[in-house]
Design an enzyme around this catalytic site. Structure first.
Site, PDB file in Angstrom:
ATOM      1  N   SER A   1      25.436  98.774 104.466  1.00  7.44           N
ATOM      2  CA  SER A   1      26.120  98.243 105.525  1.00  7.44           C
ATOM      3  C   SER A   1      27.027  99.138 106.699  1.00  7.44           C
ATOM      4  O   SER A   1      27.128  99.882 106.336  1.00  7.44           O
ATOM      5  CB  SER A   1      27.746  97.458 104.463  1.00  7.44           C
ATOM      6  OG  SER A   1      29.020  97.017 105.233  1.00  7.44           O
TER       7      SER A   1
ATOM      8  N   TYR B   1      34.096  98.506  97.551  1.00  9.57           N
ATOM      9  CA  TYR B   1      32.510  97.603  98.088  1.00  9.57           C
ATOM     10  C   TYR B   1      32.384  98.708  99.360  1.00  9.57           C
ATOM     11  O   TYR B   1      30.750  99.245  99.599  1.00  9.57           O
ATOM     12  CB  TYR B   1      33.146  96.766  98.842  1.00  9.57           C
ATOM     13  CG  TYR B   1      31.520  95.745  99.752  1.00  9.57           C
ATOM     14  CD1 TYR B   1      31.031  95.291  99.390  1.00  9.57           C
ATOM     15  CD2 TYR B   1      31.806  95.871 101.372  1.00  9.57           C
ATOM     16  CE1 TYR B   1      29.669  94.868  99.613  1.00  9.57           C
ATOM     17  CE2 TYR B   1      30.590  95.450 102.204  1.00  9.57           C
ATOM     18  CZ  TYR B   1      29.472  95.083 101.457  1.00  9.57           C
ATOM     19  OH  TYR B   1      28.634  94.441 101.993  1.00  9.57           O
TER      20      TYR B   1
END
Length: 254
Positions: A139, A152
């Site tokens: 990400s 995350y």
């Protein structure tokens, strides 16, 4: 990886980026197997997209991964691409353990242990193929943190370094390691993200990803233009400004 002629397994592809990428790869002449936990979604996908194979898999469950891997390889011994797509994201408050610990453990189990276990289940097979690829999914938040999603961010940073390390270790094999690095994309990963004006429309994101795979088959990091703002903040020397902008304008990230 080549854009066509592969047999691709994508666990975590019943929605969002995973499903869209799976269907795009299918249209380009690849055999695609989609994995997911919910059999009703798998059945719906198989009905709506003839030729796409499906298998039930829970990437948070080691036994499910082993069972699914045996099933996939029995049905598709020519498998040469694994895309470790499954992932979850939650907002967390780390001021008190009761507000983050359960979430953090789930995220690490799914986003980090899941890909590790998937790679373990397929890496020996992939080394028998003349041209194979492991595609991890990190990400933009692996490189610049979103304040509200610590676990995350950390899980995706770990995936980035895992990808870098595996690429070195597997350099003496036929297995390439590529890392997909999404920015915020209009999906349901987080509440409100599908409608966010700051997110890349899903179709546009997949089209750019497919173009990168086609025109840069040897690339190790699949980066659309929008993610480079986060990816190269430290290298550009504007990391603090990027983090401030990220946490000021974007309530959610991918």
């Amino acid at each position: 990886m080549d854009i066509t002629g592969n047999t691709v397994f994508i666990p975590g592809a019943t929605s969002g980026i995973g499903l869209a990428l799976a269907l795009a790869l299918r249209k380009r002449g690849n055999t695609v197997i989609i994995g997911g936990r919910r059999t009703e979604l798998l059945d719906k996908i198989a009905l709506e997209h003839p030729g796409v194979d499906t298998v039930r898999i829970d990437t948070a469950d080691p036994d499910s991964i082993q069972s699914a891997a045996k099933d996939v390889l029995a049905r598709h011994p020519e498998l040469n691409v694994l895309i470790t797509m499954a992932g979850i994201m939650s907002a967390e408050d780390w001021h008190r353990p009761e507000t983050f610990l359960d979430s953090a453990e789930r995220i690490v189990t799914t986003n980090l242990l899941g890909p590790i276990r998937l790679i373990a289940a397929f890496v020996e097979h992939l080394q028998t193929r003349p041209d194979a690829t492991i595609m991890t999914v990190s990400s933009g938040l692996a490189f610049a943190p979103l304040k509200m999603t610590p676990s995350y961010n950390a899980s995706k940073a770990a995936i980035h370094m895992l990808s870098e390390s595996l690429r070195l270790q597997l350099a003496d094999t036929t297995v390439r390691v590529a890392e997909l690095e999404p920015p915020m994309v209009q999906t349901d990963l987080m509440p409100g993200q599908a409608d966010s004006e700051h997110a890349v429309p899903l179709d546009a994101y997949i089209a750019e990803v497919m173009s990168i795979i086609e025109t840069q088959p040897e690339t190790t990091e699949i980066q659309v233009e929008q993610v480079k703002f986060l990816r190269y903040a430290e290298a550009r020397g504007d990391y603090e400004q990027v983090v401030a902008v990220l946490n000021g304008m974007a309530p959610h990230g991918n």
